[in-house]
Design a protein around this motif. Structure first.
Motif, short mmCIF file in Angstrom:
data_model
loop_
_atom_site.label_atom_id
_atom_site.label_comp_id
_atom_site.label_asym_id
_atom_site.label_seq_id
_atom_site.Cartn_x
_atom_site.Cartn_y
_atom_site.Cartn_z
N VAL A 106 0.86 -1.18 0.00
CA VAL A 106 0.00 0.00 0.00
C VAL A 106 0.90 1.23 0.00
O VAL A 106 1.82 1.33 0.81
CB VAL A 106 -0.93 0.03 1.23
CG1 VAL A 106 -1.80 1.30 1.20
CG2 VAL A 106 -1.81 -1.21 1.28
N LEU A 107 0.63 2.16 -0.92
CA LEU A 107 1.40 3.40 -1.01
C LEU A 107 0.59 4.55 -0.43
O LEU A 107 -0.61 4.68 -0.68
CB LEU A 107 1.75 3.70 -2.47
CG LEU A 107 2.53 2.62 -3.22
CD1 LEU A 107 2.85 3.09 -4.63
CD2 LEU A 107 3.81 2.25 -2.47
N ASP A 108 1.28 5.37 0.35
CA ASP A 108 0.65 6.51 1.01
C ASP A 108 0.60 7.70 0.06
O ASP A 108 1.62 8.17 -0.43
CB ASP A 108 1.48 6.87 2.26
CG ASP A 108 0.83 7.96 3.08
OD1 ASP A 108 -0.40 8.13 2.96
OD2 ASP A 108 1.55 8.63 3.84
N PHE A 109 -0.62 8.17 -0.23
CA PHE A 109 -0.81 9.36 -1.07
C PHE A 109 -1.45 10.46 -0.23
O PHE A 109 -2.29 10.20 0.64
CB PHE A 109 -1.69 9.03 -2.27
CG PHE A 109 -0.93 8.52 -3.46
CD1 PHE A 109 -0.90 9.22 -4.65
CD2 PHE A 109 -0.19 7.34 -3.37
CE1 PHE A 109 -0.17 8.76 -5.74
CE2 PHE A 109 0.53 6.87 -4.44
CZ PHE A 109 0.54 7.58 -5.63
N THR A 113 -6.34 12.74 -2.04
CA THR A 113 -6.30 11.59 -2.94
C THR A 113 -6.30 10.29 -2.14
O THR A 113 -5.91 10.26 -0.96
CB THR A 113 -5.04 11.63 -3.83
OG1 THR A 113 -3.90 11.66 -2.98
CG2 THR A 113 -5.04 12.87 -4.71
N ASN A 114 -6.72 9.21 -2.76
CA ASN A 114 -6.76 7.91 -2.11
C ASN A 114 -5.39 7.22 -2.17
O ASN A 114 -4.62 7.42 -3.11
CB ASN A 114 -7.78 6.99 -2.78
CG ASN A 114 -9.20 7.45 -2.56
OD1 ASN A 114 -9.44 8.40 -1.81
ND2 ASN A 114 -10.16 6.78 -3.19
N ASP A 115 -5.10 6.43 -1.14
CA ASP A 115 -3.88 5.62 -1.17
C ASP A 115 -3.97 4.59 -2.29
O ASP A 115 -5.06 4.23 -2.74
CB ASP A 115 -3.67 4.91 0.17
CG ASP A 115 -3.37 5.90 1.29
OD1 ASP A 115 -2.93 7.03 0.99
OD2 ASP A 115 -3.58 5.53 2.47
N ARG A 116 -2.81 4.11 -2.75
CA ARG A 116 -2.74 3.11 -3.81
C ARG A 116 -2.28 1.77 -3.23
O ARG A 116 -1.56 1.71 -2.24
CB ARG A 116 -1.76 3.54 -4.89
CG ARG A 116 -2.34 4.33 -6.04
CD ARG A 116 -3.06 5.57 -5.64
NE ARG A 116 -3.47 6.35 -6.81
CZ ARG A 116 -4.29 7.38 -6.77
NH1 ARG A 116 -4.82 7.78 -5.60
NH2 ARG A 116 -4.63 8.03 -7.87
N ASP A 117 -2.71 0.68 -3.90
CA ASP A 117 -2.25 -0.64 -3.48
C ASP A 117 -2.00 -1.52 -4.71
O ASP A 117 -2.36 -1.16 -5.84
CB ASP A 117 -3.22 -1.31 -2.50
CG ASP A 117 -4.48 -1.84 -3.18
OD1 ASP A 117 -4.79 -1.42 -4.31
OD2 ASP A 117 -5.16 -2.69 -2.56
N GLU A 149 -12.03 -1.20 -1.12
CA GLU A 149 -12.75 0.07 -1.09
C GLU A 149 -11.88 1.14 -0.42
O GLU A 149 -11.26 0.91 0.61
CB GLU A 149 -14.06 -0.09 -0.31
CG GLU A 149 -14.92 1.15 -0.33
CD GLU A 149 -16.26 0.94 0.38
OE1 GLU A 149 -17.01 1.92 0.52
OE2 GLU A 149 -16.54 -0.21 0.80
N GLY A 150 -11.84 2.29 -1.04
CA GLY A 150 -11.05 3.39 -0.51
C GLY A 150 -9.62 3.43 -1.01
O GLY A 150 -8.90 4.38 -0.70
N LEU A 151 -9.20 2.41 -1.77
CA LEU A 151 -7.86 2.37 -2.33
C LEU A 151 -7.94 2.28 -3.85
O LEU A 151 -8.90 1.73 -4.40
CB LEU A 151 -7.08 1.15 -1.82
CG LEU A 151 -6.78 1.10 -0.31
CD1 LEU A 151 -6.09 -0.21 0.04
CD2 LEU A 151 -5.92 2.29 0.11
#
Length: 346
Positions: A106-109, A113-117, A149-151
């Motif tokens: 999981v990457l912190d953005f 913006t939403n975090d990425r995974d 959801e949310g990523l």
């Protein structure tokens, strides 16, 4: 006796560990790197990527640790957020081997913006053409790790580590990074964030590798490192020898592997390696079988029993050069050995 006769063969060999994150269709523009400046004292460069408005970035730093210690840190998947900038979470899904791992990240953005995974499969292979190791990680799907959801699921990311020996417990580590984070983020914003990621990550890694858990992983012949060390031994030896028996002998001899893993790139290391290989080979069954077909068998047999003589012959510059020229102990090399032995015995 030795006068660096193998210098013509002795271009520096860099053992390289590369960890590659990629996705289908990734291509790098054949352009030179542009210097972006120093970040935390670490030189940083960029270059364009074909088909993308986001640049590729790289940084290179010296790390005071052995390849085994750095490799142990890089394989420590749960610890990645401790040193890799913007990585929020990583977990191991399955370890097939120490160099074959499936993982989730999981990457912190930054808000809003939403975090990425993403889910990735890391595969390590030895590449004789590159004289090193390439580990390629491709983004994959996994039934237990669907999009959450949310990523935002990453469309693609390219990340490469190049680890080069510079001396005992001293390595040069290069981190290359490119990302397609998906969504509607403007390229300028992504570039502004990515430009510092390689350098800041390397800066943190330099300190983290000093921790005991990584310092204790210094043995190239422990359970996790032995297969890797043997693969490198085969790769290095195959640069100089075509004889499979010699290549496998080196991969089974910890003393010979130690020369490769600890002396690589140091002054005169190629001479030391060839000399040590010859001394070990003189005592093997393949050598006995080879000289059995020679008219000089009784002369050459002294090399298997007289260690002082074997050392003197193995250190002969002309012989080392001939072994390299013929890529092994061929019959012309045996004739040369026999002549040298006769001179020593007379």
């Amino acid at each position: 006796m030795r006068t660096k006769a193998v210098n013509q063969f002795g271009r520096a060999f860099f053992i390289c560990l590369a960890i590659l994150w990629a996705w289908p269709g990734q291509t790098m523009a054949e352009t030179t790197w542009q210097f972006e400046g120093e970040i935390d004292g670490i030189p940083t460069y960029s270059r364009p990527v074909e088909g993308s408005d986001v640049k590729m970035y790289k940084a290179t730093a010296m790390v005071e640790a052995s390849m085994e210690q750095i490799g142990h840190l890089l394989r420590d998947v749960p610890a990645t957020p401790l040193w890799m900038k913007n990585v929020l979470h990583t977990e191991t899904i399955k370890v097939h081997t120490p160099n074959d791992i499936d993982l989730y990240l999981v990457l912190d953005f930054p808000w809003p913006t939403n975090d990425r995974d993403g889910v990735a499969a890391a595969r390590a292979v030895f590449d004789p053409a590159a004289c090193g190791t390439v580990t390629t990680t491709t983004l994959i799907t996994h039934p237990d790790y669907p999009a959450k959801e949310g990523l935002v699921r990453l469309p693609g990311m390219f990340q490469q580590y190049l680890l080069n020996f510079k001396g005992d417990h001293l390595c040069e580590l290069t981190l290359v990074l490119h990302m397609d984070p998906g969504g509607n983020l403007p390229a300028w914003a992504i570039n502004r964030e990515l430009v510092s990621t390689p350098a800041k990550s390397l800066k943190t890694l330099q300190a983290l590798v000093k921790k005991d858990k990584y310092q204790e992983a210094d043995d190239p012949f422990n359970r996790d490192n032995l297969g890797f060390s043997r693969g490198i031994a085969r790769t290095v030896t195959a640069r100089y020898m075509d004889d499979t028996a010699i290549i496998e002998m080196v991969a089974a001899d910890t003393r010979l592997m130690h020369i490769i893993m600890r002396q690589c790139c140091s002054p005169g290391w190629e001479e030391d390696l060839i000399t040590a290989i010859l001394q070990a080979y003189f005592k093997t069954l393949p050598f006995a079988e080879k000289i059995a077909r020679s008219s000089d068998q009784s002369v050459l047999a002294h090399l298997a029993t007289d260690e002082k003589l074997a050392k003197e012959i193995a250190e002969e510059d002309d012989l080392v050069e001939m072994v390299l020229l013929h890529r092994g102990v061929t019959y012309p090399v045996l004739e040369k050995m026999a002549a040298l032995v006769k001179d020593e015995l007379d």
